[in-house]
Design a protein around this motif. Structure first.
Motif, PDB file in Angstrom:
ATOM      1  N   PRO A   1      41.884  32.867  23.892  1.00 14.93           N
ATOM      2  CA  PRO A   1      40.964  32.853  25.024  1.00 14.93           C
ATOM      3  C   PRO A   1      39.914  33.939  24.841  1.00 14.93           C
ATOM      4  CG  PRO A   1      43.041  33.876  25.638  1.00 14.93           C
ATOM      5  CD  PRO A   1      43.196  33.383  24.224  1.00 14.93           C
ATOM      6  N   PRO A   2      38.832  33.854  25.592  1.00 13.34           N
ATOM      7  CA  PRO A   2      37.814  34.906  25.488  1.00 13.34           C
ATOM      8  C   PRO A   2      38.409  36.248  25.915  1.00 13.34           C
ATOM      9  CG  PRO A   2      37.389  33.472  27.363  1.00 13.34           C
ATOM     10  CD  PRO A   2      38.514  32.862  26.603  1.00 13.34           C
ATOM     11  N   PRO A   3      37.831  37.354  25.462  1.00 16.41           N
ATOM     12  CA  PRO A   3      38.354  38.664  25.852  1.00 16.41           C
ATOM     13  C   PRO A   3      38.315  38.826  27.368  1.00 16.41           C
ATOM     14  CG  PRO A   3      36.606  38.887  24.224  1.00 16.41           C
ATOM     15  CD  PRO A   3      36.666  37.447  24.616  1.00 16.41           C
ATOM     16  N   ILE A   4      39.358  39.433  27.891  1.00 17.35           N
ATOM     17  CA  ILE A   4      39.410  39.705  29.319  1.00 17.35           C
ATOM     18  C   ILE A   4      39.678  41.191  29.528  1.00 17.35           C
ATOM     19  CG2 ILE A   4      40.148  37.378  29.951  1.00 17.35           C
ATOM     20  CD1 ILE A   4      42.985  38.525  30.229  1.00 17.35           C
ATOM     21  N   HIS A   5      39.329  41.685  30.695  1.00 16.32           N
ATOM     22  CA  HIS A   5      39.471  43.097  31.011  1.00 16.32           C
ATOM     23  C   HIS A   5      40.122  43.221  32.386  1.00 16.32           C
ATOM     24  CE1 HIS A   5      36.952  43.287  27.544  1.00 16.32           C
ATOM     25  NE2 HIS A   5      36.059  42.566  28.167  1.00 16.32           N
ATOM     26  N   PRO A   6      41.431  42.999  32.442  1.00 19.99           N
ATOM     27  CA  PRO A   6      42.108  42.930  33.739  1.00 19.99           C
ATOM     28  C   PRO A   6      42.232  44.274  34.440  1.00 19.99           C
ATOM     29  CG  PRO A   6      43.697  42.748  31.952  1.00 19.99           C
ATOM     30  CD  PRO A   6      42.329  42.764  31.325  1.00 19.99           C
ATOM     31  N   ILE A   7      42.441  44.161  35.744  1.00 16.81           N
ATOM     32  CA  ILE A   7      42.740  45.313  36.581  1.00 16.81           C
ATOM     33  C   ILE A   7      44.148  45.104  37.128  1.00 16.81           C
ATOM     34  CG2 ILE A   7      42.126  46.569  38.673  1.00 16.81           C
ATOM     35  CD1 ILE A   7      39.192  45.828  38.097  1.00 16.81           C
ATOM     36  N   LEU A   8      45.032  46.048  36.828  1.00 19.61           N
ATOM     37  CA  LEU A   8      46.421  45.977  37.276  1.00 19.61           C
ATOM     38  C   LEU A   8      46.487  46.415  38.733  1.00 19.61           C
ATOM     39  CD1 LEU A   8      49.411  45.508  36.577  1.00 19.61           C
ATOM     40  CD2 LEU A   8      49.504  47.882  35.810  1.00 19.61           C
ATOM     41  N   ILE A   9      46.959  45.506  39.567  1.00 14.13           N
ATOM     42  CA  ILE A   9      47.021  45.753  41.006  1.00 14.13           C
ATOM     43  C   ILE A   9      48.472  45.890  41.462  1.00 14.13           C
ATOM     44  CG2 ILE A   9      44.843  44.582  41.445  1.00 14.13           C
ATOM     45  CD1 ILE A   9      46.585  42.162  42.439  1.00 14.13           C
ATOM     46  N   ARG A  10      48.649  46.548  42.592  1.00 11.90           N
ATOM     47  CA  ARG A  10      49.982  46.676  43.189  1.00 11.90           C
ATOM     48  C   ARG A  10      50.046  46.030  44.567  1.00 11.90           C
ATOM     49  NH1 ARG A  10      49.779  49.272  38.917  1.00 11.90           N
ATOM     50  NH2 ARG A  10      51.509  50.327  37.947  1.00 11.90           N
ATOM     51  N   GLY A  11      48.892  45.585  45.082  1.00 14.30           N
ATOM     52  CA  GLY A  11      48.870  44.974  46.403  1.00 14.30           C
ATOM     53  C   GLY A  11      47.502  44.409  46.731  1.00 14.30           C
ATOM     54  N   PRO A  12      47.406  43.736  47.872  1.00 21.20           N
ATOM     55  CA  PRO A  12      46.139  43.121  48.275  1.00 21.20           C
ATOM     56  C   PRO A  12      44.989  44.112  48.418  1.00 21.20           C
ATOM     57  CG  PRO A  12      47.940  42.270  49.604  1.00 21.20           C
ATOM     58  CD  PRO A  12      48.498  43.403  48.794  1.00 21.20           C
ATOM     59  N   ASP A  13      45.278  45.340  48.850  1.00 17.96           N
ATOM     60  CA  ASP A  13      44.195  46.324  48.983  1.00 17.96           C
ATOM     61  C   ASP A  13      43.558  46.625  47.629  1.00 17.96           C
ATOM     62  OD1 ASP A  13      44.587  46.450  51.697  1.00 17.96           O
ATOM     63  OD2 ASP A  13      45.755  48.308  51.629  1.00 17.96           O
ATOM     64  N   ASP A  14      44.396  46.766  46.593  1.00 20.21           N
ATOM     65  CA  ASP A  14      43.876  46.964  45.235  1.00 20.21           C
ATOM     66  C   ASP A  14      42.987  45.793  44.844  1.00 20.21           C
ATOM     67  OD1 ASP A  14      45.400  49.280  44.955  1.00 20.21           O
ATOM     68  OD2 ASP A  14      46.878  48.363  43.616  1.00 20.21           O
ATOM     69  N   ALA A  15      43.480  44.589  45.103  1.00 20.37           N
ATOM     70  CA  ALA A  15      42.756  43.374  44.708  1.00 20.37           C
ATOM     71  C   ALA A  15      41.417  43.263  45.424  1.00 20.37           C
ATOM     72  CB  ALA A  15      43.612  42.141  44.995  1.00 20.37           C
ATOM     73  N   LEU A  16      41.400  43.577  46.699  1.00 23.42           N
ATOM     74  CA  LEU A  16      40.155  43.472  47.457  1.00 23.42           C
ATOM     75  C   LEU A  16      39.140  44.537  47.037  1.00 23.42           C
ATOM     76  CD1 LEU A  16      41.657  42.539  50.915  1.00 23.42           C
ATOM     77  CD2 LEU A  16      40.298  41.056  49.400  1.00 23.42           C
TER      78      LEU A  16
ATOM     79  N   ALA B   1      32.004  47.340  34.268  1.00 21.11           N
ATOM     80  CA  ALA B   1      30.643  47.469  33.734  1.00 21.11           C
ATOM     81  C   ALA B   1      30.623  47.935  32.282  1.00 21.11           C
ATOM     82  CB  ALA B   1      29.834  48.424  34.591  1.00 21.11           C
ATOM     83  N   ARG B   2      31.748  48.484  31.799  1.00 20.67           N
ATOM     84  CA  ARG B   2      31.797  48.980  30.415  1.00 20.67           C
ATOM     85  C   ARG B   2      31.522  47.861  29.413  1.00 20.67           C
ATOM     86  NH1 ARG B   2      37.589  51.371  29.527  1.00 20.67           N
ATOM     87  NH2 ARG B   2      37.023  50.528  27.547  1.00 20.67           N
ATOM     88  N   ASP B   3      30.963  48.227  28.290  1.00 23.34           N
ATOM     89  CA  ASP B   3      30.828  47.274  27.185  1.00 23.34           C
ATOM     90  C   ASP B   3      32.163  47.248  26.478  1.00 23.34           C
ATOM     91  OD1 ASP B   3      30.102  45.613  25.122  1.00 23.34           O
ATOM     92  OD2 ASP B   3      28.949  47.123  24.054  1.00 23.34           O
ATOM     93  N   GLN B   4      32.961  46.227  26.772  1.00 24.32           N
ATOM     94  CA  GLN B   4      34.318  46.148  26.252  1.00 24.32           C
ATOM     95  C   GLN B   4      34.460  45.090  25.175  1.00 24.32           C
ATOM     96  OE1 GLN B   4      36.962  45.832  29.621  1.00 24.32           O
ATOM     97  NE2 GLN B   4      35.697  47.241  30.758  1.00 24.32           N
ATOM     98  N   GLY B   5      33.373  44.603  24.663  1.00 29.44           N
ATOM     99  CA  GLY B   5      33.432  43.550  23.657  1.00 29.44           C
ATOM    100  C   GLY B   5      33.944  44.045  22.418  1.00 29.44           C
TER     101      GLY B   5
END
Length: 148
Positions: A4-19, A144-148
């Motif tokens: 799959p294309p490169p992804i840059h996930p954010i690890l969340i612990r709850g809905p507040d993190d996600a929002l 926003a980082r250039d993570q390619g």
């Protein structure tokens, strides 16, 4: 197995993190991948993603569940409708799961991508579990980082 294309996930612990992550992604026009910790479960993550989609209808958002080496959990995550699943178990099982994922229009990852861990960042920078502008700023900087 197609990567799959490169992804840059954010690890969340709850809905507040996600929002907070969604607000950051929406503000800079970047797609968002929310990664759940292994104990969260597919249905929990799917619910969080749905909540984010309602709050940010124009945002491209996906959930990534870390299933470790648990093939049954990975198959369950795919059956629950998750589009991204991380499985780090046996290669023969990964091949089977990748075929199931492809048939469902999903992707199976076999290596954990670099992720922004909000809990670790918050603790390291003295924010505790406060969910304010500083959390959004962390997410905005990561996305926003250039993570390619």
């Amino acid at each position: 197995m197609t990567a799959p294309p490169p992804i840059h996930p954010i690890l969340i612990r709850g809905p507040d993190d996600a929002l907070a992550a969604a607000a950051a992604a929406d503000s800079i026009g970047k797609p968002l991948v929310l990664m759940a910790p292994p104990a969260a479960g597919a249905l929990w993550l799917r619910g969080v993603v749905e909540r984010v989609r309602k709050a940010h209808p124009g945002l491209e958002v996906a959930g990534l569940l870390d299933c470790g080496d648990r093939a049954g959990e990975a198959q369950g995550a795919l059956a629950a409708g998750l589009r991204l699943v991380l499985f780090t178990g046996r290669p023969d099982m990964a091949g089977r799961l990748a075929a199931i994922a492809a048939a469902r229009g999903a992707a199976l990852l076999t290596r954990r991508p670099p992720a922004l861990d909000l809990a670790a960042q918050s603790s390291a920078e003295g924010r505790g579990r406060h969910r304010g502008p500083s959390l959004e700023a962390l997410c905005r900087g990561w996305l926003a980082r250039d993570q390619g």
